[in-house]
Design an enzyme around this catalytic site. Structure first.
Site, short mmCIF file in Angstrom:
data_model
loop_
_atom_site.label_atom_id
_atom_site.label_comp_id
_atom_site.label_asym_id
_atom_site.label_seq_id
_atom_site.Cartn_x
_atom_site.Cartn_y
_atom_site.Cartn_z
N HIS A 1 112.54 10.62 26.05
CA HIS A 1 113.30 9.46 27.28
C HIS A 1 114.54 8.41 27.64
CE1 HIS A 1 108.95 11.52 28.77
NE2 HIS A 1 109.47 11.63 29.41
N VAL B 1 102.70 -3.87 25.80
CA VAL B 1 103.02 -2.53 26.63
C VAL B 1 102.67 -1.17 26.57
CG1 VAL B 1 105.04 -1.53 27.64
CG2 VAL B 1 105.53 -3.87 26.87
N ASP C 1 102.55 2.36 27.70
CA ASP C 1 103.91 3.57 28.86
C ASP C 1 102.71 4.98 28.04
OD1 ASP C 1 105.34 4.79 30.29
OD2 ASP C 1 106.95 3.99 28.67
N MET C 2 102.07 5.35 29.16
CA MET C 2 101.24 6.46 28.93
C MET C 2 101.29 7.71 30.05
SD MET C 2 97.10 5.75 29.11
CE MET C 2 96.49 7.77 29.69
N TRP D 1 88.80 15.76 32.74
CA TRP D 1 88.54 15.90 34.07
C TRP D 1 88.49 14.23 34.72
CZ3 TRP D 1 84.66 17.28 30.60
CH2 TRP D 1 84.16 16.45 29.54
N LYS D 2 88.54 13.32 33.44
CA LYS D 2 88.87 12.19 33.89
C LYS D 2 90.22 11.82 34.20
CE LYS D 2 84.93 9.84 32.30
NZ LYS D 2 84.08 9.37 30.49
N GLY E 1 102.39 -0.37 22.56
CA GLY E 1 103.95 -1.05 22.10
C GLY E 1 104.12 -1.77 21.07
#
Length: 335
Positions: free
Chosen positions: A44, A171, A173-174, A225-226, A304
């Protein structure tokens, strides 16, 4: 190959100026892409620059457009990104959410018609640097099947939570896919298999082969499924709060654009118990650290922590960058 952060930032700045971004916008873009690469998130960071410029060239990203407030409800606001650069718009909206939180204790900005914000953790860190807790999320184009389905109908909708801490911000971030597609493409670029299954192949079998997964873009939801259910709910929230496009509507477009995002910030100063907050955070982190790893020599991290360590290492040693990606950046610069 290894690239210094200053070298990358300088090259990217000149590249964005060449593409007619203002100097301020070019500076913010080059800084953000470099910081993501510094943190080890090349998928990213630097790897995304050529695709971002493709979106500029095909008109999906409007370089002169900026997010603007369209509705205000006290501590809650709706903004329209007008299809401007995702990083520029998201930075503007997280700063506004922080400002609202400082004034009201809590602030929420819902943004519609934005482009990809790149690394979501960037905005969690901005909030944490300002002393705010943040909860942020975005919808995406459909790239995962809802659980039990054959075709993609839901997005991997990145979810971010940040908590300010003097010794190092927390932090999370997923993406809601086991691997973000940028990460899958990073493995593909390096000719490596994923360490765990990351999606389905053309025969509806779970696979760790990036080539097979990216053919139809059917990522594996976290928690099966979650994760599928959480993706649907986050898409609903982002769409409703921003009065913007859902994953369904985004999927009708030729390119992934016009996405909906939410920036929620909380100012913990309203509780007037900072010492208690610090003690409680340290208690949780110390307890998490103090456990025997399954593999001797491994270390347990809070969300993080590894990114912070990677940033420090890359500042010292230089950032590992794909030679083919860097050559593409230089070719764009000299075009």
């Amino acid at each position: 190959m290894q690239i210094s952060s200053q070298q990358m930032q300088d090259v990217l700045y000149e590249l964005f100026v060449k593409y007619k971004f203002t100097t301020d916008k070019a500076r913010l873009l080059s800084k953000t892409y470099t910081e993501s690469t510094l943190a080890g998130v090349n998928s990213h960071g630097i790897n995304r620059v050529p695709l971002f410029l493709e979106y500029v060239e095909n008109g999906s990203v409007k370089i002169d457009a900026e997010a603007e407030k369209v509705e205000s409800f006290g501590s809650i606001e709706r903004w329209d990104g007008n299809y401007g650069p995702g990083i520029i718009n998201a930075t503007k909206c997280i700063n506004r959410a922080v400002e609202l939180a400082k004034n009201h204790g809590m602030g929420l900005v819902a943004l519609r018609n934005n482009n990809h914000w790149m690394r979501g953790g960037t905005y969690g860190k901005i909030a944490a640097d300002a002393g705010c807790i943040s909860i942020l999320f975005t919808n995406t184009q459909p790239n995962m099947p809802p659980w039990g389905a054959k075709d993609s109908r839901i997005g991997n909708n990145p979810f971010i939570v940040s908590i300010p801490r003097k010794e190092g911000h927390v932090v999370l971030d997923m993406a809601l896919s086991q691997f973000a597609f940028g990460k899958i493409n990073d493995y593909k670029l390096r000719g490596k298999k994923l360490p765990y299954p990351g999606g389905w192949d053309e025969n509806d079998q779970l696979s760790n082969d990036p080539e097979k997964i990216t053919k139809k873009e059917r990522g594996l939801p976290v928690g099966y499924w979650k994760g599928s259910a959480l993706s649907i709910v986050l898409d609903m929230l982002a769409t409703l709060l921003a009065a913007g496009n859902s994953t369904y509507k985004i999927g009708l477009k030729k390119f992934e654009t016009g996405i909906s995002q939410v920036f929620l910030c909380i100012d913990p100063e309203v509780f007037h118990d900072k010492e208690l907050q610090d003690r409680l955070l340290d208690e949780i982190i110390d307890y998490t650290h103090d456990v025997e790893p399954m593999k001797a020599g491994d270390q347990i991290y809070y969300p993080g922590e590894r990114s912070s360590l990677t940033t420090a290492e890359n500042l010292k040693e230089g950032m590992p960058v794909s030679e083919s990606v860097w050559e593409k950046i230089l070719a764009l610069s000299n075009k």
